[in-house]
Design a protein around this motif. Structure first.
Motif, PDB file in Angstrom:
ATOM      1  N   ARG A 299      -0.369  40.559 -72.727  1.00  0.00           N
ATOM      2  CA  ARG A 299      -1.732  40.993 -72.368  1.00  0.00           C
ATOM      3  C   ARG A 299      -1.996  42.420 -72.834  1.00  0.00           C
ATOM      4  O   ARG A 299      -3.082  42.732 -73.325  1.00  0.00           O
ATOM      5  N   LEU A 300      -1.016  43.282 -72.686  1.00  0.00           N
ATOM      6  CA  LEU A 300      -1.184  44.664 -73.125  1.00  0.00           C
ATOM      7  C   LEU A 300      -1.309  44.741 -74.648  1.00  0.00           C
ATOM      8  O   LEU A 300      -2.096  45.522 -75.179  1.00  0.00           O
ATOM      9  N   ALA A 301      -0.536  43.916 -75.347  1.00  0.00           N
ATOM     10  CA  ALA A 301      -0.588  43.937 -76.811  1.00  0.00           C
ATOM     11  C   ALA A 301      -1.941  43.460 -77.327  1.00  0.00           C
ATOM     12  O   ALA A 301      -2.347  43.813 -78.437  1.00  0.00           O
ATOM     13  N   ALA A 302      -2.653  42.651 -76.526  1.00  0.00           N
ATOM     14  CA  ALA A 302      -3.955  42.138 -76.952  1.00  0.00           C
ATOM     15  C   ALA A 302      -5.076  43.164 -76.805  1.00  0.00           C
ATOM     16  O   ALA A 302      -6.178  42.955 -77.326  1.00  0.00           O
ATOM     17  N   LEU A 303      -4.827  44.253 -76.089  1.00  0.00           N
ATOM     18  CA  LEU A 303      -5.861  45.283 -75.917  1.00  0.00           C
ATOM     19  C   LEU A 303      -6.130  45.974 -77.257  1.00  0.00           C
ATOM     20  O   LEU A 303      -5.208  46.360 -77.961  1.00  0.00           O
ATOM     21  N   LYS A 304      -7.404  46.132 -77.582  1.00  0.00           N
ATOM     22  CA  LYS A 304      -7.780  46.705 -78.867  1.00  0.00           C
ATOM     23  C   LYS A 304      -8.254  48.152 -78.705  1.00  0.00           C
ATOM     24  O   LYS A 304      -8.871  48.507 -77.702  1.00  0.00           O
ATOM     25  N   LYS A 305      -7.980  48.933 -79.734  1.00  0.00           N
ATOM     26  CA  LYS A 305      -8.345  50.346 -79.730  1.00  0.00           C
ATOM     27  C   LYS A 305      -9.853  50.503 -79.917  1.00  0.00           C
ATOM     28  O   LYS A 305     -10.430  49.926 -80.834  1.00  0.00           O
ATOM     29  N   PRO A 306     -10.535  51.285 -79.057  1.00  0.00           N
ATOM     30  CA  PRO A 306     -11.978  51.469 -79.214  1.00  0.00           C
ATOM     31  C   PRO A 306     -12.298  52.555 -80.248  1.00  0.00           C
ATOM     32  O   PRO A 306     -11.458  53.417 -80.538  1.00  0.00           O
TER      33      PRO A 306
END
Length: 337
Positions: A42-49
């Motif tokens: 789940r953390l790896a799926a977070l995208k940089k804004p």
């Protein structure tokens, strides 16, 4: 682990984007160390804004009261637009401009306080995002989450009814759309004046007059027809220009969306490659740690073996001296019986 994820999400979308990747990588490593692969995924799926999205997220997370006001105002604007409430719509539009400016100023202040350079902030994209949120409820919901990845934009404003669009774009449809006008709304000037003129002309045609009066009436009719023809030509040119411009914008939008999709795909591949590289680093570090442990044990074993060898050497030397002493005594005894 849910608390860890919540804390990481808060930090990732509140802190400046330049530290996003490092913070996320550290959190993923912590999750893996704890044996929580689902949390790591789940953390790896977070995208940089983007920077603009980060500024909007910062306001959404630090000042949720302002975002709630934005959602309320967006609902009022859409309702006024649907009902074509002119006075209310103008008042709300003015309020919108003032409110968006206030939101941008508040977001800028928070971003500067968080360490961002004021001169490098893309405030025009921030303003466009807030404006889009006022027009589109889906964008407003995304802004409220505080997890935007990129800035939003909106080409128009509000939910514009179709009859109103026909009146704005002009063309031959204008004349046929008079019936669609709500009660109490004034028809176009040409549509108002033409029946009155024709009626007046008809009444004058039944009245005998001089040739000069007849010629004047015919000239007036020709002038009216010419003016109406010019107005129709202007509307037609405007309609064609709007249609051409719309096609250009649609092509630009399609091209931009295609570029966005390609960029997203490239970002996904890059993030996957980054995660693979991080996994490889983790594996190598684990192997290095195991090798270091084995090396330490081997060094200790070598030290023990050296100590045993030295002890054996001392015992061997002692035994040899003892043998020499006994042999000498035996020789002496044999020589002197």
């Amino acid at each position: 682990m849910p608390n860890l994820i919540d804390d990481v999400v808060r930090r990732l979308y509140e802190e400046p984007p330049d530290g996003f990747v490092a913070t996320r990588a550290a959190a993923i490593a912590a999750a893996r160390s704890a044996g929580d692969r689902e949390a790591a995924k789940r953390l790896a799926a977070l995208k940089k804004p983007t920077v603009a999205a980060w500024v909007v997220n910062l306001l959404a997370r630090r000042r949720p009261d302002l975002i709630s006001e934005l959602v309320q105002l967006s609902g009022a604007l859409r309702a006024a637009q649907r009902e074509l409430q002119g006075d209310q719509l103008r008042e709300l539009s003015q309020q919108r401009r003032v409110f968006v400016s206030a939101l941008v100023a508040a977001a800028r202040k928070l971003a500067v306080a968080a360490g961002a350079g004021a001169s490098k902030l893309p405030l025009d994209e921030v303003e466009a995002t807030f404006t889009a949120a006022l027009a589109d409820p889906e964008v407003a919901d995304q802004v409220r989450t505080g997890r935007l990845i990129r800035a939003a934009a909106y080409a128009g404003f509000g939910e514009v009814p179709r009859p109103r669009l026909r009146l704005i774009t002009g063309g031959d449809d204008d004349l046929s759309s008079d019936a669609a006008e709500p009660p109490g709304r004034a028809a176009p000037d040409g549509a108002q004046k033409r029946p009155a003129r024709i009626a007046a002309g008809d009444s004058r045609e039944d009245t005998p007059g001089t040739a000069a009066e007849q010629a004047a009436r015919e000239g007036e009719a020709r002038e009216l027809s010419a003016r109406e023809a010019r107005e129709r030509a202007v509307r037609e040119r405007r309609r064609r220009e709007n249609k051409r411009r719309r096609r250009e914008l649609e092509r630009d939008l399609a091209s931009a969306e295609a570029a966005e999709r390609r960029a997203d795909e490239q970002l996904v591949r890059a993030e996957a490659a980054e995660r693979d590289a991080e996994d490889l680093v983790d594996d190598l570090e684990a192997q290095l740690a195991e090798l270091e442990r084995r090396r330490t044990e081997a060094v200790a074993e070598v030290a023990r073996r050296k100590l045993a060898r030295r002890t054996a050497e001392r015992e061997t030397a002692t035994a040899r001296r003892r043998v020499g002493d006994v042999q000498a005594a035996l020789d002496d005894l044999m020589t002197n019986p």
